[in-house]
Design a protein around this motif. Structure first.
Motif, PDB file in Angstrom:
ATOM      1  N   ASP A 114       0.854  -1.176   0.000  1.00 43.39           N
ATOM      2  CA  ASP A 114       0.000   0.000   0.000  1.00 43.39           C
ATOM      3  C   ASP A 114       0.891   1.226   0.000  1.00 43.39           C
ATOM      4  O   ASP A 114       1.923   1.250   0.677  1.00 43.39           O
ATOM      5  CB  ASP A 114      -0.916   0.015   1.226  1.00 43.39           C
ATOM      6  CG  ASP A 114      -1.869   1.197   1.207  1.00 43.39           C
ATOM      7  OD1 ASP A 114      -2.592   1.364   0.212  1.00 43.39           O
ATOM      8  OD2 ASP A 114      -1.883   1.974   2.182  1.00 43.39           O
TER       9      ASP A 114
ATOM     10  N   ALA B 259      -2.616  -5.545  -3.979  1.00 41.64           N
ATOM     11  CA  ALA B 259      -2.924  -4.203  -3.479  1.00 41.64           C
ATOM     12  C   ALA B 259      -4.437  -4.029  -3.466  1.00 41.64           C
ATOM     13  O   ALA B 259      -5.159  -4.606  -4.273  1.00 41.64           O
ATOM     14  CB  ALA B 259      -2.276  -3.124  -4.340  1.00 41.64           C
TER      15      ALA B 259
ATOM     16  N   ASP C 108      -2.001   1.548  -7.090  1.00 37.70           N
ATOM     17  CA  ASP C 108      -0.722   1.285  -6.415  1.00 37.70           C
ATOM     18  C   ASP C 108       0.378   0.808  -7.358  1.00 37.70           C
ATOM     19  O   ASP C 108       1.543   1.186  -7.179  1.00 37.70           O
ATOM     20  CB  ASP C 108      -0.921   0.237  -5.303  1.00 37.70           C
ATOM     21  CG  ASP C 108      -1.719   0.783  -4.137  1.00 37.70           C
ATOM     22  OD1 ASP C 108      -1.106   1.241  -3.168  1.00 37.70           O
ATOM     23  OD2 ASP C 108      -2.964   0.749  -4.191  1.00 37.70           O
TER      24      ASP C 108
ATOM     25  N   CYS D  62      -2.296  -2.643   5.178  1.00 34.92           N
ATOM     26  CA  CYS D  62      -1.875  -3.960   4.685  1.00 34.92           C
ATOM     27  C   CYS D  62      -2.277  -5.057   5.667  1.00 34.92           C
ATOM     28  O   CYS D  62      -2.778  -6.113   5.261  1.00 34.92           O
ATOM     29  CB  CYS D  62      -0.363  -3.990   4.465  1.00 34.92           C
ATOM     30  SG  CYS D  62       0.204  -3.041   3.039  1.00 34.92           S
TER      31      CYS D  62
END
Length: 331
Positions: free
Chosen positions: A81, A164, A170, A225
């Motif tokens: 992230d 992601a 991302d 995350c």
């Protein structure tokens, strides 16, 4: 003097003096159902939820990190992230990256967390006020900070899959940050899991976390995350299948990008209603409406374009087959 008079009231200074007796409120009747203090937090939570009037959110606790050699799962995925100064990957910059590496097997079962990285990065200019408001990251926090690319590459290079939560955003930023991301297969936990079919009200991380009975410190990269990992690992109600198993299976399938080049202007609403998006050609892609579909649906999509859009049975729209290594790239 309130405290002083209160102190004197504790003593009977004149034995011959007695105050008028105060009225004493009648004792309350005993509760029919006295509250019993539970012995553990889980019992308290159960007590509240059993009333049907409460839903308790539990704080998300990151999983412990173990050495990869100690995990019985052989495959490796990395959740990433990024927080950035804006939405344009060609102009804006990464100011924070978080990554959580975990093992898994071919059946899509999640194993263990085997690595975590969290790093701030000073951009070339001031962080916009709106970005600070959203992320909590200030210019003072990132001053003099940089990403240890050696540590990042050590985490990414052995990965079989990079994930992601909105990989289309991302991936381009990550590829600008380090070339180790470029050849990797990518998966998107927003678009490649049928969250609505599983009873979720949205695919934003906040919805997913809350509807899973959890809360966490959001908008910081590594925290997000850990949150995505926990959501991916929790079996779905009714099926027992995990979202990660669905995501992993989706990453193994080919998809096809179909371009409706030179489509008549009057068909644009028809294309939009079917899920097509407009590309203005500024990123090197064709200037046309396009959609990304599962490979097994290609024949049906070509039939739609030939019959409903071009009205010409011999039309051959541009198609591009995409593996997980190709998807979510900037161009």
């Amino acid at each position: 003097m309130k405290a002083l008079s209160g102190q004197f009231d504790l003593f009977d200074l004149d034995p011959g003096y007695r105050e008028t007796p105060r009225r004493v409120a009648p004792a309350r009747p005993a509760r029919k159902h006295p509250i019993v203090a539970p012995g553990t937090e889980d019992e308290l939570v159960q007590l509240l939820e059993d009333t049907g009037r409460f839903k308790v959110l539990r704080k998300l606790v990151p999983r412990p990190i173990i050495d990869r050699a100690s995990s019985r799962f052989q495959r490796l995925a990395v959740l990433v992230d990024v927080e950035t100064t804006g939405l344009n990957h060609a102009r804006d910059e990464v100011i924070e990256i978080g990554a959580v590496a975990f093992t898994y097997d071919d059946a899509g079962m999640i194993g263990d967390v085997v690595g975590v990285l969290s790093a701030l990065r000073q951009p070339s200019g001031p962080i916009p006020a709106e970005i600070t408001r959203l992320t909590g990251i200030t210019d003072e926090m990132v001053a003099g900070q940089s990403v240890d690319l050696g540590a990042l590459d050590a985490l990414i290079e052995p990965a079989d899959l990079v994930i992601a939560h909105n990989a289309g955003f991302d991936r381009p930023f990550c590829e600008r940050l380090s070339p180790s991301f470029i050849p990797k297969p990518w998966a998107c936990s927003v678009t490649e899991i049928r969250w609505a079919d599983h009873g979720f009200e949205g695919n934003k991380l906040g919805y997913l976390v809350g509807q899973s009975g959890l809360f966490h410190d959001g908008h910081r990269a590594t925290d997000d995350c850990h949150a995505v990992l926990e959501i991916l690992a929790r079996p779905l109600a009714g099926s027992g299948v995990t979202p990660f198993a669905e995501l992993y299976a989706a990453s193994q399938r080919l998809r096809v990008r179909v371009w409706a080049e030179n489509s008549p202007f009057e068909t644009k609403d028809h294309l939009k209603a079917r899920g097509y998006r407009w590309s203005d050609g500024s990123d090197g892609r064709p200037k046309a409406w396009w959609a990304e579909i599962a490979e097994e649906n290609l024949d049906e999509e070509l039939r739609f374009l030939r019959e409903d859009i071009y009205r010409w049975p011999e039309a051959e729209p541009l198609t591009q087959r995409l593996s997980a290594a190709d998807r979510f790239k900037a161009a």
